[in-house]
Every structure is written in C-alpha cells, then in structure tokens.
Design a protein around this motif. Structure first.
Motif, PDB file in Angstrom:
ATOM      1  N   LEU A 108       0.847  -1.210   0.000  1.00  0.00           N
ATOM      2  CA  LEU A 108       0.000   0.000   0.000  1.00  0.00           C
ATOM      3  C   LEU A 108       0.882   1.260   0.000  1.00  0.00           C
ATOM      4  O   LEU A 108       1.797   1.375   0.818  1.00  0.00           O
ATOM      5  CB  LEU A 108      -0.894   0.007   1.248  1.00  0.00           C
ATOM      6  CG  LEU A 108      -1.803   1.215   1.419  1.00  0.00           C
ATOM      7  CD1 LEU A 108      -3.040   1.077   0.534  1.00  0.00           C
ATOM      8  CD2 LEU A 108      -2.243   1.353   2.885  1.00  0.00           C
ATOM      9  N   ILE A 109       0.575   2.183  -0.904  1.00  0.00           N
ATOM     10  CA  ILE A 109       1.306   3.452  -0.916  1.00  0.00           C
ATOM     11  C   ILE A 109       0.585   4.418   0.019  1.00  0.00           C
ATOM     12  O   ILE A 109      -0.613   4.668  -0.144  1.00  0.00           O
ATOM     13  CB  ILE A 109       1.390   4.031  -2.353  1.00  0.00           C
ATOM     14  CG1 ILE A 109       2.029   3.015  -3.302  1.00  0.00           C
ATOM     15  CG2 ILE A 109       2.146   5.359  -2.356  1.00  0.00           C
ATOM     16  CD1 ILE A 109       3.396   2.509  -2.898  1.00  0.00           C
ATOM     17  N   LYS A 110       1.324   4.916   1.003  1.00  0.00           N
ATOM     18  CA  LYS A 110       0.690   5.754   2.035  1.00  0.00           C
ATOM     19  C   LYS A 110       1.097   7.219   1.861  1.00  0.00           C
ATOM     20  O   LYS A 110       2.286   7.550   1.830  1.00  0.00           O
ATOM     21  CB  LYS A 110       1.097   5.278   3.428  1.00  0.00           C
ATOM     22  CG  LYS A 110       0.615   3.868   3.744  1.00  0.00           C
ATOM     23  CD  LYS A 110       0.537   3.606   5.241  1.00  0.00           C
ATOM     24  CE  LYS A 110       1.853   3.482   5.923  1.00  0.00           C
ATOM     25  NZ  LYS A 110       1.729   3.214   7.369  1.00  0.00           N
ATOM     26  N   VAL A 111       0.072   8.056   1.756  1.00  0.00           N
ATOM     27  CA  VAL A 111       0.301   9.494   1.594  1.00  0.00           C
ATOM     28  C   VAL A 111      -0.318  10.209   2.798  1.00  0.00           C
ATOM     29  O   VAL A 111      -1.522  10.090   3.047  1.00  0.00           O
ATOM     30  CB  VAL A 111      -0.360  10.024   0.302  1.00  0.00           C
ATOM     31  CG1 VAL A 111      -0.058  11.510   0.114  1.00  0.00           C
ATOM     32  CG2 VAL A 111       0.083   9.219  -0.910  1.00  0.00           C
ATOM     33  N   GLY A 112       0.513  10.925   3.530  1.00  0.00           N
ATOM     34  CA  GLY A 112       0.012  11.672   4.686  1.00  0.00           C
ATOM     35  C   GLY A 112       0.025  13.159   4.403  1.00  0.00           C
ATOM     36  O   GLY A 112       0.706  13.624   3.481  1.00  0.00           O
ATOM     37  N   PHE A 113      -0.717  13.905   5.175  1.00  0.00           N
ATOM     38  CA  PHE A 113      -0.707  15.360   5.086  1.00  0.00           C
ATOM     39  C   PHE A 113      -0.113  15.918   6.365  1.00  0.00           C
ATOM     40  O   PHE A 113      -0.334  15.375   7.442  1.00  0.00           O
ATOM     41  CB  PHE A 113      -2.133  15.909   4.899  1.00  0.00           C
ATOM     42  CG  PHE A 113      -2.529  16.024   3.460  1.00  0.00           C
ATOM     43  CD1 PHE A 113      -2.701  14.887   2.692  1.00  0.00           C
ATOM     44  CD2 PHE A 113      -2.710  17.264   2.860  1.00  0.00           C
ATOM     45  CE1 PHE A 113      -3.051  14.973   1.354  1.00  0.00           C
ATOM     46  CE2 PHE A 113      -3.064  17.378   1.528  1.00  0.00           C
ATOM     47  CZ  PHE A 113      -3.236  16.222   0.772  1.00  0.00           C
ATOM     48  N   ALA A 114       0.625  16.975   6.235  1.00  0.00           N
ATOM     49  CA  ALA A 114       1.149  17.635   7.425  1.00  0.00           C
ATOM     50  C   ALA A 114       0.678  19.084   7.375  1.00  0.00           C
ATOM     51  O   ALA A 114       1.251  19.903   6.666  1.00  0.00           O
ATOM     52  CB  ALA A 114       2.666  17.561   7.438  1.00  0.00           C
TER      53      ALA A 114
END
Ligand SMILES: Cc1cc2nc3c(=O)[nH]c(=O)nc-3n(C[C@H](O)[C@H](O)[C@H](O)COP(=O)(O)O)c2cc1C
Length: 401
Positions: free
Chosen positions: A319-325
């Motif tokens: 799974l490619i995980k994209v987070g926001f900061a």
C-alpha cells in the motif's frame, strides 16, 4: 493543467422534455471545460428550444434534421457518431428511450446512437408514471443490458407539480458522469484508492464537540482526480457541505475512532491511501450521555487522551501511504519527521496559517516530499491540480512496488 474533458468530442442529444433548458447549462459547462460539444436536437426538442441557444454556446453547428443538405449530418449521416468520444442523451424522453431500445433510426439522434462505437449515456427525464411504467422500465433494462450507461433520474419536483421519480439529474452531476466514463481507462484503472476527508468531531456531550476548520475540499479533490484517472475510490469522510463525487463509494464517519475503523477496513485491499482528513489528535477521555449543565463552576477542565494514529497503524503490504502535514511552523522539518515515524511514502506539507490557501480555500500551495528525499513545491494551484500532482507521485511509487 490536467483536464479530463479537454478536447473531448461530446455529442449531446437533446429530446423533447420540459427539462431541455438544463441541457443548455450542461452544454455550457462542457464547453467551458474545454470539450467540443456537438448538439443534436430532436424535432420535439425544437418545440422547447431553438438551435441558436446551443449554437451560440458551443460555437458548433446544431443538427436539427437528418435530411438537411446544408448540415454535415445530411451529407454524412454517421459523421458525428464516428468522431464522438461519448454520446450523451440528456434529457432523454420516454419516447427516445423506447426508440433507442428498439434500434430505431428515423432521426439524426437515433442514427447517431445506433452507429456510434463510443460509450453512450442516457439521462432520463419524465413524469413519474411514465418512468415507472412497465414499458419504460423494460426499455431501460434493455439499454443497461446493452452496456448503455444510465444516469438518473432523481426524485424531486416534477413539471406536473408532483414530487416523485423522473427528474433529470443536475448538469453538474451529468458532467461528472461523463468524466467518470471518459476516465475509466485512465492510468489509475484497476487501482483502489482510499481517501479520507474532512475534520473529525469528538463529542463532549450530545450537543458539544471538539472539531477543527477542515472543509474537506482537499480530500474531495483527490477523490475526484482519482476517479477521473479511472481508480476505484473509497472516500471516508466526515459530513461536509460538499457533494459526493460521482462514482466514489462514500463512507461517512464522525470521530477519529470511526475513521480509524473505516480506514483500517477499507485499506486491506487498497493500492493507495491518502489521508487528507484533519483527524483529531486528542479526544475527551469521557463523553457524557447527557448535556453537561451550566453550574456555578467558573471553569470546566476537559481531560483529553490521544487518538490512535491511523496512517501509522495501516500496514497493508504494497500500500502506498500518503500523509498530510498541516502545520503553522517548521513545515518541512515536521513533514520529513512524519515520513520516518509513520512509515509513509509521501507527505504533503502545507502551511495552514495563510487564509489564501489551506482550510476552506479552493486553492492550495503545498510541498510534496517523498521517502526518496525529493522535495517539490507546487506553487499556488487549485486543489484539483494539486490532487493530480499527488496522484502522479503516488502512481510512480505504485509502479515501483
Ligand atoms: C410541455 C411538454 C412537456 C413534456 N415533457 C416530457 C418529459 O419531460 N419527458 C418525456 O418523456 N416526454 C415529455 N413530453 C412528451 C414528449 O415531448 C413527446 O413524447 C415527444 O414525442 C418526444 O419526442 P422525442 O423523444 O423525439 O424528443 C412533453 C410534452 C410536452 C408538450
């Protein structure tokens, strides 16, 4: 800038329904989005609207007859059918639906629908009894069996003055359906992307909650861009003022705990997870079942406990995980730290202290940082355009996995 409708050849068939006027708005929206719109009016439709209305919006000739030798259709009656990327019939009367189901080709629209190899979409509009009649239902079933896309109708106010099923869906919705069909073979086809959106609401009691200023717009833009590129999209969202993206499976949640459950479940078979939601870091230790009364106390101390870290908890293989900061200071340093501590592939860092961008705005300006150490500043763009760039990078990692 990415635009799924740009230069697409859309044949718009308009039939004799009182909802015809909405087709003018639809043609305008499609034209503004960069599509080439060629309109065919049935004879009945011309009782409601003049070809000039469409002509002046689309800047294209309008086909009004199969036998007009001044029109391209009169010289090559299947020309429009051949060059179409999609044929849309909106509004579609009961009569035209019956004709399509029977393969009739006694006018320019019937001929075009029969001759085209492009996808066909039909948007019914009629009185509720006409729609529910066994004949219309059988015709619609035939259309579906043959792979024709049906969009609508919806329940609402009808021209008869009654409320019921049969109302043409809104032009914006029709345009979204067109985008969905045109994008289905896009570069994210076959991929499942889970997107979270909105701000969670942590209850203190039945009437009070702790929330944040997230509007959900960034997450919704990511869902829309992913749909435009052919992905299957699950949007896990708190309630917002935004319309659900056509084609997405929307899972509505309220607080961080609900969102945790939904994301863990939906991510099990996903290829990408984009956590654009503003999830509360803290929740009240206790939430009262009854409204807390105003008492003589001058202060009210609320004890908070940390919520589970959702994105760090998801460990689906591949799974490619994209987070926001979302930060107001030390934006880059904090984003880089997040990549390591939460095992992310990409972090999208934005400075939410500016009113021009971030919460509530249609635009954003972010820095996309990835686990390979690449740092890319997007500049000020629409949230949709930013979504496209985030998905470009996500797809790159998917291909490398
Ligand atoms: C004022 C008016 C409104 C109409 N609205 C609809 C409608 O919304 N849906 C429908 O199926 N027929 C409607 N009709 C009937 C169609 O115009 C009629 O069936 C016509 O033959 C349709 O032709 P076409 O499918 O070739 O456009 C309406 C007729 C009138 C007079």
């Amino acid at each position: 800038m990415p635009n799924i409708l740009a230069d697409k050849k859309i044949v718009l068939g308009v039939t004799g329904s009182i909802a015809c006027y909405k087709a003018v708005d639809l043609a305008s929206k499609l034209k503004q989005a960069g599509a080439l719109v060629e309109v065919i009016l049935t004879e009945s439709a011309q009782q409601f609207l003049s070809p000039l209305s469409f002509n002046s919006i689309t800047h294209q000739p309008v086909v009004t007859s199969l036998f007009d030798t001044n029109s391209e259709a009169g010289i090559n009656h299947v020309a429009l059918a051949r060059r179409a990327d999609i044929v849309v019939v909106a509004p579609a009367t009961a009569n035209t639906i019956a004709k399509i189901a029977n393969g009739q080709a006694d006018d320019a629209l019937g001929t075009t629908v029969l001759a085209t190899e492009a996808p066909i979409m039909v948007c019914p509009a009629m009185d509720g009894n006409m729609y529910e009649s066994p004949a219309t239902q059988a015709n619609i079933a035939t259309l579906k069996e043959r792979g024709i896309h049906l969009a609508g109708p919806e329940v609402g106010h009808l021209a008869s003055g009654q409320t019921g099923i049969g109302r043409l869906i809104e032009p914006q919705q029709i345009a979204s359906h067109i985008r969905l069909i045109l994008g289905r073979n896009g570069d994210l086809a076959g991929k499942k992307i889970v997107v979270s959106a909105g701000g969670t609401r942590e209850s203190l009691d039945p009437v009070r909650e702790i929330t944040n200023r997230s509007s959900g717009k960034m997450g919704y833009a990511i869902a829309e861009a992913a749909l435009d590129r052919g992905a299957s999209v699950v949007l896990v969202s708190t309630p917002t003022n935004l319309s659900s993206p056509v084609g997405a499976t929307v899972v509505l949640v309220k607080d961080a705990a609900d969102m945790y459950q939904a994301i863990i479940t939906e991510s099990k078979d996903a290829d990408g997870l984009v956590m654009a939601a503003a999830v509360a870091d803290w929740q009240p230790v206790a939430s009262s079942g009854q409204k807390a009364k105003k008492s003589n106390k001058k202060t009210w101390a609320i004890e908070l406990t940390q919520t589970p870290d959702i994105i760090a908890s998801v460990s689906t293989k591949g799974l490619i995980k994209v987070g926001f900061a979302a930060e107001t200071e030390s934006v880059l340093q904090n984003a880089e730290a997040k990549i390591k501590s939460k095992n992310l592939d990409i972090v999208v860092a934005n400075d939410v202290s500016s009113e021009q961008i971030g919460f509530g705005s249609d635009n954003n300006e972010v820095t996309i940082i990835d686990r390979l150490g690449r740092v890319e500043e997007t500049g000020l763009l629409s949230k949709y355009d930013i979504a496209w760039q985030i998905l470009d990078r996500t797809l790159e990692f998917m291909k490398a996995t």
